[in-house]
Design an enzyme around this catalytic site. Sequence first.
Site, PDB file in Angstrom:
ATOM      1  N   PHE A  96       0.845  -1.206   0.000  1.00 52.57           N
ATOM      2  CA  PHE A  96       0.000   0.000   0.000  1.00 52.57           C
ATOM      3  C   PHE A  96       0.875   1.248   0.000  1.00 52.57           C
ATOM      4  O   PHE A  96       0.747   2.145   0.816  1.00 52.57           O
ATOM      5  CB  PHE A  96      -0.978  -0.028   1.191  1.00 52.57           C
ATOM      6  N   GLY A 101       4.339   7.636 -11.574  1.00 54.17           N
ATOM      7  CA  GLY A 101       3.497   8.509 -10.746  1.00 54.17           C
ATOM      8  C   GLY A 101       2.374   7.724 -10.109  1.00 54.17           C
ATOM      9  O   GLY A 101       2.034   6.636 -10.533  1.00 54.17           O
ATOM     10  N   GLU A 110      -0.386  -3.984 -16.963  1.00 55.45           N
ATOM     11  CA  GLU A 110      -0.209  -2.824 -17.852  1.00 55.45           C
ATOM     12  C   GLU A 110       0.760  -1.803 -17.265  1.00 55.45           C
ATOM     13  O   GLU A 110       1.510  -1.152 -17.981  1.00 55.45           O
ATOM     14  CB  GLU A 110      -1.572  -2.169 -18.109  1.00 55.45           C
ATOM     15  N   GLU A 140      12.378   4.752  -7.849  1.00 55.12           N
ATOM     16  CA  GLU A 140      12.262   3.500  -7.099  1.00 55.12           C
ATOM     17  C   GLU A 140      12.684   3.752  -5.656  1.00 55.12           C
ATOM     18  O   GLU A 140      13.368   4.743  -5.359  1.00 55.12           O
ATOM     19  CB  GLU A 140      13.193   2.436  -7.708  1.00 55.12           C
ATOM     20  N   LYS A 160      12.650  -3.216 -18.063  1.00 53.12           N
ATOM     21  CA  LYS A 160      11.569  -2.951 -19.017  1.00 53.12           C
ATOM     22  C   LYS A 160      11.961  -3.432 -20.410  1.00 53.12           C
ATOM     23  O   LYS A 160      11.114  -3.916 -21.171  1.00 53.12           O
ATOM     24  CB  LYS A 160      11.219  -1.468 -18.989  1.00 53.12           C
ATOM     25  N   LYS A 203       7.576  -4.943 -11.262  1.00 49.73           N
ATOM     26  CA  LYS A 203       8.391  -5.454 -12.379  1.00 49.73           C
ATOM     27  C   LYS A 203       9.260  -6.638 -11.987  1.00 49.73           C
ATOM     28  O   LYS A 203       9.617  -7.452 -12.842  1.00 49.73           O
ATOM     29  CB  LYS A 203       9.309  -4.331 -12.888  1.00 49.73           C
TER      30      LYS A 203
END
Length: 351
Positions: free
Chosen positions: A9, A321, A149, A209, A224, A125
Amino acid sequence: MWNISLVGFGNVAQGLARILADKRERLAAKYGFEYRITSVVTARRGCLVNDRGIDPEMLLEAMERDGGLWGCEGAMVVDPLAAIKSSHTDILVETTPTSLERGEPGLTHIRTALKAKKHVVTSNKGPLVRALSELAALAQGSGVAFRYEGVIMSGTPALNLVRETLAGCDIGHVQGIVNGTTNFILTEMEKGKSYEDALAEAQRLGYAEADPTADVEGWDAAVKACIMAVLFMDATLELEDVERTGITDVTPENIQTALSRGKRIKLVAEVYRERGKVRAMVAPVAVPLSRPLAGVMGAMNAITYTTDHLGDITIVGPGAGRIETGQALLSDLLAIHRGYANGDHPARMPF
Ligand code: HSE
């Protein structure tokens, strides 16, 4: 009514909670999407479980007030795996901090959920770069959806664009600015700010990060690149296979010299074919100002896909963001909901 368990959270899950709180009625009226948050589990910010639903507004107020959930009525210690396997969880939203080394604890959370036939939505990721194929196969076997996504370009639909809209195209080459923090730093340095001040600002804005070396040394972009290799070019690459240089050695002089030559330095991630093999690299590149990527500033990201049927397609939009990544999670939740409404079998949905 979808029962949602939030594991993690931080910024991103709070972004989703903000949207869910603000748009409860609209999501129900427009999409028929109704939800109940049945658990919120964190390692350091406290936990809550309520089968009748936890108010997202109350969660956000507690975070604002106390920086955690301990002050909430009913706060307790909860085993995340128990919450995930609970009969009151339909969908796991996994947003624990990314660990690129082993993908944990997210990997265990996601594996557990998929084995227990729970849908999974994540922006994490680490588990993907370590075990995407395994997790996709697990989801397929369990007949549940596994969607992510937000792992590239936050809510900007970089994955859905390829999955849905470019269906049928083959992609031969991908070039992107896929790290918001470094693009923000390079932009601010061009305006005269120091590297240190720009990094501190990126951290304050929630782009970076938890350990920003993952951004500035190019690890995040390399992750990525690996994910793009699998999703867009059907190739499995290990993180360690990506040739990687970060932005820590880029100086204000480098930036100004490039500009005087009609170029702008960008941290570029590229996936390409060389002698029949798919390879990937991440490096600061002086991009000619005439190219779309050169005009992408601040925390914006962009990807240029080189396709067989359409040539180059470039998508530009926010790459990081709180609300931006919350939107990615929401779009995945709505995709799962839509799949059920249409009678689709989630395991048959591509990636
Ligand atoms: N730290 C990442 C970035 C967050 O700056 O792009 C989004 O993946």
